[in-house]
Design a protein around this motif. Structure first.
Motif, PDB file in Angstrom:
ATOM      1  N   PHE A  18      59.704  64.166  63.655  1.00  0.00           N
ATOM      2  CA  PHE A  18      59.600  65.561  63.261  1.00  0.00           C
ATOM      3  C   PHE A  18      58.325  65.802  62.458  1.00  0.00           C
ATOM      4  CE2 PHE A  18      62.283  63.278  60.323  1.00  0.00           C
ATOM      5  CZ  PHE A  18      61.869  63.680  59.068  1.00  0.00           C
ATOM      6  N   GLU A  19      57.843  67.043  62.545  1.00  0.00           N
ATOM      7  CA  GLU A  19      56.611  67.409  61.861  1.00  0.00           C
ATOM      8  C   GLU A  19      56.925  67.877  60.455  1.00  0.00           C
ATOM      9  OE1 GLU A  19      52.531  69.970  62.670  1.00  0.00           O
ATOM     10  OE2 GLU A  19      54.207  70.164  64.054  1.00  0.00           O
ATOM     11  N   LEU A  20      56.134  67.405  59.515  1.00  0.00           N
ATOM     12  CA  LEU A  20      56.282  67.791  58.118  1.00  0.00           C
ATOM     13  C   LEU A  20      55.456  69.048  57.843  1.00  0.00           C
ATOM     14  CD1 LEU A  20      55.877  64.215  56.592  1.00  0.00           C
ATOM     15  CD2 LEU A  20      58.011  65.427  57.077  1.00  0.00           C
ATOM     16  N   ALA A  21      55.708  69.680  56.725  1.00  0.00           N
ATOM     17  CA  ALA A  21      55.017  70.920  56.368  1.00  0.00           C
ATOM     18  C   ALA A  21      53.502  70.745  56.310  1.00  0.00           C
ATOM     19  CB  ALA A  21      55.543  71.441  55.032  1.00  0.00           C
ATOM     20  N   ASP A  22      53.029  69.540  55.966  1.00  0.00           N
ATOM     21  CA  ASP A  22      51.586  69.307  55.867  1.00  0.00           C
ATOM     22  C   ASP A  22      50.941  68.922  57.195  1.00  0.00           C
ATOM     23  OD1 ASP A  22      52.374  66.675  56.250  1.00  0.00           O
ATOM     24  OD2 ASP A  22      51.593  65.955  54.337  1.00  0.00           O
ATOM     25  N   GLY A  23      51.726  68.908  58.283  1.00  0.00           N
ATOM     26  CA  GLY A  23      51.200  68.577  59.602  1.00  0.00           C
ATOM     27  C   GLY A  23      51.332  67.111  59.987  1.00  0.00           C
TER      28      GLY A  23
END
Length: 70
Positions: A18-23
């Motif tokens: 999954f992708e985190l908020a910071d990319g």
């Protein structure tokens, strides 16, 4: 595609990317550091704070469409 969409009947645990908020991306998988550390290719290295994590081929292939090209 979520683990449930990939067929996880319980939805409780399942490998995932999954992708985190910071990319950056995070991976949930099986820690195989102990068994695979000595089998890394000659041009690969692992820092003490890094782990070798295994996910199924299906998990990565299905995540491919959600990973940006850039």
């Amino acid at each position: 595609m979520s683990p449930r969409d990939r067929g996880s009947t319980s939805g409780a645990t399942c490998p995932d990317i999954f992708e985190l908020a910071d990319g950056d991306f995070a991976v949930i998988g099986t820690d195989a550091t102990t068994s695979l550390d000595s089998h890394l290719p000659a041009d690969a290295a692992r820092a003490d704070h890094e782990r070798i994590v295994v996910i199924t081929r299906e998990t990565l292939v299905k995540a491919k469409s959600d990973i940006p090209d850039v």
